[in-house]
Write a protein that holds these residues in place. Structure first.
Motif, mmCIF file in Angstrom:
data_model
loop_
_atom_site.group_PDB
_atom_site.id
_atom_site.type_symbol
_atom_site.label_atom_id
_atom_site.label_comp_id
_atom_site.label_asym_id
_atom_site.label_seq_id
_atom_site.Cartn_x
_atom_site.Cartn_y
_atom_site.Cartn_z
ATOM 1 N N ILE A 266 -9.192 120.099 -11.726
ATOM 2 C CA ILE A 266 -8.896 118.851 -12.436
ATOM 3 C C ILE A 266 -7.639 118.943 -13.286
ATOM 4 O O ILE A 266 -7.266 117.982 -13.949
ATOM 5 N N VAL A 300 -16.953 116.876 -14.105
ATOM 6 C CA VAL A 300 -16.553 116.559 -15.477
ATOM 7 C C VAL A 300 -15.219 115.822 -15.470
ATOM 8 O O VAL A 300 -14.425 115.952 -14.536
ATOM 9 N N PRO A 301 -14.921 115.051 -16.507
ATOM 10 C CA PRO A 301 -13.641 114.332 -16.583
ATOM 11 C C PRO A 301 -12.492 115.275 -16.923
ATOM 12 O O PRO A 301 -12.701 116.417 -17.353
ATOM 13 N N LYS A 302 -11.263 114.769 -16.748
ATOM 14 C CA LYS A 302 -10.085 115.588 -17.039
ATOM 15 C C LYS A 302 -10.007 116.003 -18.500
ATOM 16 O O LYS A 302 -9.359 116.996 -18.845
ATOM 17 N N SER A 303 -10.669 115.262 -19.382
ATOM 18 C CA SER A 303 -10.672 115.620 -20.805
ATOM 19 C C SER A 303 -11.314 116.971 -21.059
ATOM 20 O O SER A 303 -11.122 117.564 -22.124
ATOM 21 N N ARG A 360 -18.703 116.441 -26.486
ATOM 22 C CA ARG A 360 -18.474 116.484 -25.044
ATOM 23 C C ARG A 360 -18.805 117.862 -24.459
ATOM 24 O O ARG A 360 -19.265 117.963 -23.315
ATOM 25 N N SER A 364 -21.483 118.403 -21.381
ATOM 26 C CA SER A 364 -21.067 118.923 -20.079
ATOM 27 C C SER A 364 -22.235 119.520 -19.303
ATOM 28 O O SER A 364 -22.261 119.467 -18.067
ATOM 29 N N LEU A 367 -23.902 116.585 -17.556
ATOM 30 C CA LEU A 367 -23.075 116.090 -16.455
ATOM 31 C C LEU A 367 -23.144 117.028 -15.258
ATOM 32 O O LEU A 367 -23.265 116.592 -14.102
#
Length: 470
Positions: A266, A300-303, A360, A364, A367
């Motif tokens: 990512i 997971v998101p790029k954050s 977050r 994780s 997620l």
């Protein structure tokens, strides 16, 4: 091309793995003293080149080898403890020269569980400062070198342990993993490296004090059966009641698996061509063996990249701030290497993002668990590109440059630390430069068993290339 540096010879250790050596000792075909003397001789032969031993404990090991060794699973087998774990009677330096390390008054909790398996400790293995870097290199000192080619990195942070096992000094050594620190050096040195589920084993005190415990303890080995036997034996000492036991895995399962495939990370960097080929070839091999492999979404998101970096930086900041209270009164943050200081500065610049980052990081795990409901395992690279030469990740490299290089290189391992999930590194190929290329398998929380079954399957289908006596 440099020839591999190794210690294999016709002595008591031969080229046996830890399981084989333990059996020979148990059946009195070898003595613990013979094995210990052979391992010490091997260490003395190659360590001046590899620089993998931080604190030798040869006299203590010889003394222990002369005493009754008991019937534990690895009784009499020589090993090393990574120098961020307390070993009674020896200093814990954490790879740093920013303080004078105290002699440990007692074993750490994990060390105690580890030693209950009967291992004989020859010393403490090297790591980069506080395990922050992915290469075992130091400011103004010789690096730990890769025995496959000494111009290259042995990985980090368990680089010393990986170099000693790959070179044949010992068959198994302690490692731990807070962002890839078992899997990265295993990948660099052609070993099996399983990062277990969070809290699978007893934790040392530093992990228990973390806001989010990202550290798992384990080993690096030359065979899947050693890794499997180690984790089964650890459960005879301590079982986490909240996790399904691994048990003794002795081979592949007959179950046909659904395996997710992730090749690019990512972080925006494409995986290098050589690594990509090894991952794709592994996927084809699994399909030929009857398993289903399919591309899957990232969990997971790029954050996540910024969050894990900030958390990593926060740990450096806490060490820099409270080191004189938790490590030694003479701790001096100005003596930390440039990379550690850069992490501290990074955290100071982004400190206001801490609450959401921690939220977050906790999230994780949920997620990851949600995505893994559809898969038995996930196949990916361990690293974004092939093993780098020494100097590429040197801690004195300007921070922004080094940080960018680490982001590209250590692209696939940190998620499992944040989520607490298990993952394993397996050596499935060799680069054009003659160094190992590894793949990673991840599984659901508590499912190390599936990872070990896959590892047995692949080890039999395509035996791992190892450094051997010439």
């Amino acid at each position: 091309m440099n020839k591999p540096v190794h210690a294999f010879t016709n002595d008591a250790l031969g080229d046996d793995d830890a399981t084989g050596i333990a059996e020979l000792i148990r059946h009195r075909k070898l003595s613990a003293l013979e094995v210990t003397e052979a391992a010490i001789a091997r260490a003395q032969k190659v360590n001046s080149v590899l620089n993998a031993i931080e604190v030798p404990a040869f006299d203590a090991a010889l003394y222990a080898a002369n005493a009754p060794i008991g019937q534990a699973a690895f009784a009499g087998v020589p090993t090393f403890i990574k120098d961020n774990a307390d070993l009674e009677g020896f200093p814990t330096r954490n790879g740093s020269r920013a303080f004078t390390a105290k002699i440990a008054a007692k074993h750490g909790d994990y060390t105690e569980q580890y030693l209950a398996l009967g291992f004989n400790v020859l010393g403490k293995s090297s790591l980069p400062e506080f395990g922050f870097n992915a290469s075992t290199e130091f400011a103004g000192e010789h690096p730990t070198r890769n025995p496959w080619n000494t111009d290259y990195s042995a990985g980090g942070s368990s680089g010393g342990s990986a170099a000693l096992v790959a070179a044949g000094v010992v068959p198994i050594a302690h490692a731990n993993d807070g962002g890839g620190s078992i899997r990265v050096p295993a990948a660099c040195c052609g070993l099996v490296g399983l990062k277990p589920t969070r809290n699978r084993h007893r934790n040392n005190s530093s992990a228990n004090s973390m806001p989010v415990n990202i550290v798992s303890e384990g080993v690096v080995t030359r065979s899947v059966r050693d890794t499997a036997r180690f984790h089964a034996a650890m459960e005879t000492v301590y079982k986490n009641p909240q996790l399904k036991p691994i048990g003794h895995v002795e081979g592949p399962s007959k179950k046909k698996l659904r395996i997710g495939l992730v090749i690019d990370s990512i972080n925006g960097h494409a995986t290098c061509a050589e690594t990509r080929t090894v991952v794709e070839d592994t996927a084809k091999l699994l399909e030929s063996l009857g398993h289903r492999v399919e591309a899957m979404p990232l969990p997971v998101p790029k954050s996540f990249i910024a969050d894990f970096t900030l958390y990593w930086s926060m740990l450096a900041f806490l060490l820099g701030t409270f080191g004189r209270f938790v490590l030694a009164p003479d701790f001096d943050a100005t003596k930390l290497d440039a990379f550690s200081r850069g992490l501290i500065d990074h955290y100071k610049k982004h400190i206001l993002s801490t609450p959401m980052m921690l939220y977050r990081m906790y999230r994780s795990a949920d997620l990851y668990a949600q995505v893994m409901k559809d898969y038995d395992a996930v196949l990916s690279p361990v690293l974004g590109h092939t093993v780098p030469k020494l100097g590429h990740l040197n801690p004195e490299t300007p921070f922004e440059t080094l940080f960018e290089r680490l982001t590209e290189y250590v692209a696939f391992t940190p998620l499992n630390n944040a989520a607490g999930s298990p993952a394993i590194s397996l050596p499935m190929g060799v680069s054009k430069a003659g160094l190992p290329i590894a793949v990673q398998f991840q599984a659901a929380h508590g499912d190390e068993r599936t990872l070990l079954e896959i590892a047995f399957l692949l080890e039999a289908a395509k035996p791992f290339k190892k450094i051997m006596a010439s």
